[in-house]
Design a protein around this motif. Sequence first.
Motif, PDB file in Angstrom:
ATOM      1  N   SER A  76      44.927  22.164  44.538  1.00  0.00           N
ATOM      2  CA  SER A  76      44.033  22.185  43.369  1.00  0.00           C
ATOM      3  C   SER A  76      42.925  23.218  43.526  1.00  0.00           C
ATOM      4  O   SER A  76      42.400  23.738  42.530  1.00  0.00           O
ATOM      5  CB  SER A  76      43.427  20.796  43.138  1.00  0.00           C
ATOM      6  N   ARG A  77      42.562  23.554  44.763  1.00  0.00           N
ATOM      7  CA  ARG A  77      41.485  24.508  45.025  1.00  0.00           C
ATOM      8  C   ARG A  77      41.939  25.964  44.916  1.00  0.00           C
ATOM      9  O   ARG A  77      41.134  26.878  45.101  1.00  0.00           O
ATOM     10  CB  ARG A  77      40.899  24.254  46.422  1.00  0.00           C
ATOM     11  N   LEU A  78      43.202  26.177  44.632  1.00  0.00           N
ATOM     12  CA  LEU A  78      43.709  27.542  44.455  1.00  0.00           C
ATOM     13  C   LEU A  78      43.541  28.040  43.018  1.00  0.00           C
ATOM     14  O   LEU A  78      44.000  29.129  42.686  1.00  0.00           O
ATOM     15  CB  LEU A  78      45.183  27.608  44.847  1.00  0.00           C
ATOM     16  N   ASN A  79      42.857  27.256  42.185  1.00  0.00           N
ATOM     17  CA  ASN A  79      42.722  27.654  40.781  1.00  0.00           C
ATOM     18  C   ASN A  79      41.842  28.885  40.589  1.00  0.00           C
ATOM     19  O   ASN A  79      41.827  29.470  39.501  1.00  0.00           O
ATOM     20  CB  ASN A  79      42.199  26.491  39.930  1.00  0.00           C
ATOM     21  N   THR A  80      41.139  29.303  41.630  1.00  0.00           N
ATOM     22  CA  THR A  80      40.324  30.526  41.538  1.00  0.00           C
ATOM     23  C   THR A  80      40.993  31.720  42.224  1.00  0.00           C
ATOM     24  O   THR A  80      40.438  32.813  42.251  1.00  0.00           O
ATOM     25  CB  THR A  80      38.937  30.303  42.176  1.00  0.00           C
ATOM     26  N   ALA A  81      42.170  31.492  42.784  1.00  0.00           N
ATOM     27  CA  ALA A  81      42.836  32.541  43.558  1.00  0.00           C
ATOM     28  C   ALA A  81      43.427  33.623  42.662  1.00  0.00           C
ATOM     29  O   ALA A  81      43.804  33.382  41.515  1.00  0.00           O
ATOM     30  CB  ALA A  81      43.947  31.930  44.413  1.00  0.00           C
ATOM     31  N   THR A  82      43.511  34.823  43.222  1.00  0.00           N
ATOM     32  CA  THR A  82      44.205  35.926  42.549  1.00  0.00           C
ATOM     33  C   THR A  82      45.283  36.463  43.506  1.00  0.00           C
ATOM     34  O   THR A  82      45.369  36.048  44.655  1.00  0.00           O
ATOM     35  CB  THR A  82      43.239  37.055  42.171  1.00  0.00           C
ATOM     36  N   LEU A  83      46.093  37.383  43.013  1.00  0.00           N
ATOM     37  CA  LEU A  83      47.151  37.979  43.813  1.00  0.00           C
ATOM     38  C   LEU A  83      46.819  39.430  44.121  1.00  0.00           C
ATOM     39  O   LEU A  83      46.256  40.139  43.279  1.00  0.00           O
ATOM     40  CB  LEU A  83      48.487  37.907  43.078  1.00  0.00           C
ATOM     41  N   ALA A  84      47.172  39.885  45.316  1.00  0.00           N
ATOM     42  CA  ALA A  84      46.913  41.271  45.709  1.00  0.00           C
ATOM     43  C   ALA A  84      48.023  42.208  45.252  1.00  0.00           C
ATOM     44  O   ALA A  84      47.835  43.424  45.253  1.00  0.00           O
ATOM     45  CB  ALA A  84      46.753  41.365  47.223  1.00  0.00           C
ATOM     46  N   SER A  85      49.179  41.640  44.889  1.00  0.00           N
ATOM     47  CA  SER A  85      50.310  42.462  44.462  1.00  0.00           C
ATOM     48  C   SER A  85      51.253  41.623  43.613  1.00  0.00           C
ATOM     49  O   SER A  85      51.128  40.392  43.549  1.00  0.00           O
ATOM     50  CB  SER A  85      51.059  43.012  45.683  1.00  0.00           C
ATOM     51  N   GLU A  86      52.192  42.287  42.956  1.00  0.00           N
ATOM     52  CA  GLU A  86      53.201  41.573  42.190  1.00  0.00           C
ATOM     53  C   GLU A  86      54.030  40.713  43.133  1.00  0.00           C
ATOM     54  O   GLU A  86      54.401  41.155  44.228  1.00  0.00           O
ATOM     55  CB  GLU A  86      54.120  42.555  41.459  1.00  0.00           C
ATOM     56  N   PRO A  87      54.338  39.480  42.749  1.00  0.00           N
ATOM     57  CA  PRO A  87      55.146  38.627  43.630  1.00  0.00           C
ATOM     58  C   PRO A  87      56.463  39.293  44.016  1.00  0.00           C
ATOM     59  O   PRO A  87      57.138  39.894  43.179  1.00  0.00           O
ATOM     60  CB  PRO A  87      55.390  37.384  42.763  1.00  0.00           C
ATOM     61  N   GLY A  88      56.787  39.195  45.306  1.00  0.00           N
ATOM     62  CA  GLY A  88      58.056  39.702  45.802  1.00  0.00           C
ATOM     63  C   GLY A  88      58.092  41.173  46.132  1.00  0.00           C
ATOM     64  O   GLY A  88      59.132  41.684  46.551  1.00  0.00           O
ATOM     65  N   THR A  89      56.945  41.867  46.010  1.00  0.00           N
ATOM     66  CA  THR A  89      56.959  43.325  46.213  1.00  0.00           C
ATOM     67  C   THR A  89      56.313  43.761  47.526  1.00  0.00           C
ATOM     68  O   THR A  89      56.523  44.897  47.960  1.00  0.00           O
ATOM     69  CB  THR A  89      56.232  44.042  45.067  1.00  0.00           C
ATOM     70  N   ARG A  90      55.556  42.880  48.162  1.00  0.00           N
ATOM     71  CA  ARG A  90      54.827  43.290  49.363  1.00  0.00           C
ATOM     72  C   ARG A  90      54.606  42.106  50.289  1.00  0.00           C
ATOM     73  O   ARG A  90      54.269  41.006  49.834  1.00  0.00           O
ATOM     74  CB  ARG A  90      53.478  43.872  48.939  1.00  0.00           C
ATOM     75  N   PHE A  91      54.824  42.338  51.590  1.00  0.00           N
ATOM     76  CA  PHE A  91      54.583  41.299  52.589  1.00  0.00           C
ATOM     77  C   PHE A  91      53.108  41.258  52.962  1.00  0.00           C
ATOM     78  O   PHE A  91      52.490  42.294  53.190  1.00  0.00           O
ATOM     79  CB  PHE A  91      55.413  41.581  53.848  1.00  0.00           C
TER      80      PHE A  91
END
Length: 476
Positions: free
Chosen positions: A161-176
Amino acid sequence: MLRLLSVVALVAGLGLAALPVSQAAPTGPLTPAVIDDYLEAALDSTGLPGLSAVVTHGDRIVHAGGYGHESGGRPVTADTPMRVASLSKSFTATAVMILVDEGRISLDGTVSEQLPGFTTADARGAAVTVRQLLNQTSGLTDPTVDIGRLQEAASLEDYVSRLNTATLASEPGTRFKYCNVNYNLAARLVEVASGLSFGAFLAQRVFEPLGMTRSAVNDQNIAPAEGYNSIFGAWVSRPELPGFLDDSGSGGVITSAADMGKWLISHNGGGRQVLSPAALATTHASSPVDKYAMGWAPEDADPALLVHSGNLFTYTAFQAIDPATGYGFAVFANSAALHDDTYDIVNGLVALSRGQAPAEVGGDRQIFELVLALIAFGAVGLGILGALRSRRWAHRHARRAWWRVALRLTPLALPVMLFAAYPQIISAITGGRTVTWSQLTYFAAPLSITLLLTTAAGASTVALRMIRLRSVRSTG
């Protein structure tokens, strides 16, 4: 004379008299005696307080043993429970794949469809798949989530539930990008799909079937040996840092060397299996964008090996399986320092299994800490000297312009600026992982103490010189 005695005592404390272990190649099959001799010598040359290890071959444990001691002077044995940190990720991936085998989790389905309560502030989070969590290619990274807020979570459900402020650094599946969040999400997914707590699922579906009777993900059920940190050669027993250890899919597993042997046998395709052959192969297969698989990865220097390391703040661990030869290896240490010896020891065991002479182990930590101790000793000495000579310095610079004085003092102020940015610098060195001040007082304690003393010496010298200079000019 006192300085000489101090240096001699320091060198003795760091254990530099112990030579790195060097062992001849075995002339026949790898035997318990050969392994035992190697590990005894490794304990001596590394100076670790304690370690445990297991070597497997096919469907049998060749040797499991413990060496050294834990807190209270109790000997470490093959049955001593240890936190194995990120080796836990291979257990979490296996738990997920059990449920994939049963059709209760869709590996290529999105997490958001299968995990109620999972939302992020980034719309791309809705597209993250379960496979991408396990491959560490979701786009979630330490800098894009609030690690401090997550560490306050009371359960995996609360964590999600605390991940509601999270963002992504890249498109899913494109970078490790290695991030513990991925595996804690996976552990919660296991809970939702199975109806059991993550710890109960591992107990019923992994530990019990494999006969791992000294394993858990909660220290209320299995109390691990207390860990140590090295402070200039002195091992200090310390409790592990708090921060969502229990029931954690990223690093919560507690196990013993004897239990770990059963785990390695299973992942090498022998003994009792908890996964189908296809699911087992999937956990060992690298992703399309990086070598990392699912809690395993090919070793950089030896791609035939599948490995994973584990590092907490008072524990280190390393596991490896060699599918070509059927050997498996794991080494645990109830300590953490500036150098991880468990990796070197496993490599030595791998060499022995191949009939090769192992490389020398030990000495790196001792050398690092000796150099840091000498720097710290020198900084304190220079700080005292700077204080004693501050009046003379002030008289020499009394007629110089303030900007010239500032220029002369700048080098002494550099440690202060370095210390202020210390966590950020270490974070950058570790690939963007979040590092806190409290964490830097654990495995990095010798480096932190050295930097603190250097900073204090520089700052006090600058302060005293400025005070003396102002006094000289005012009386001028």
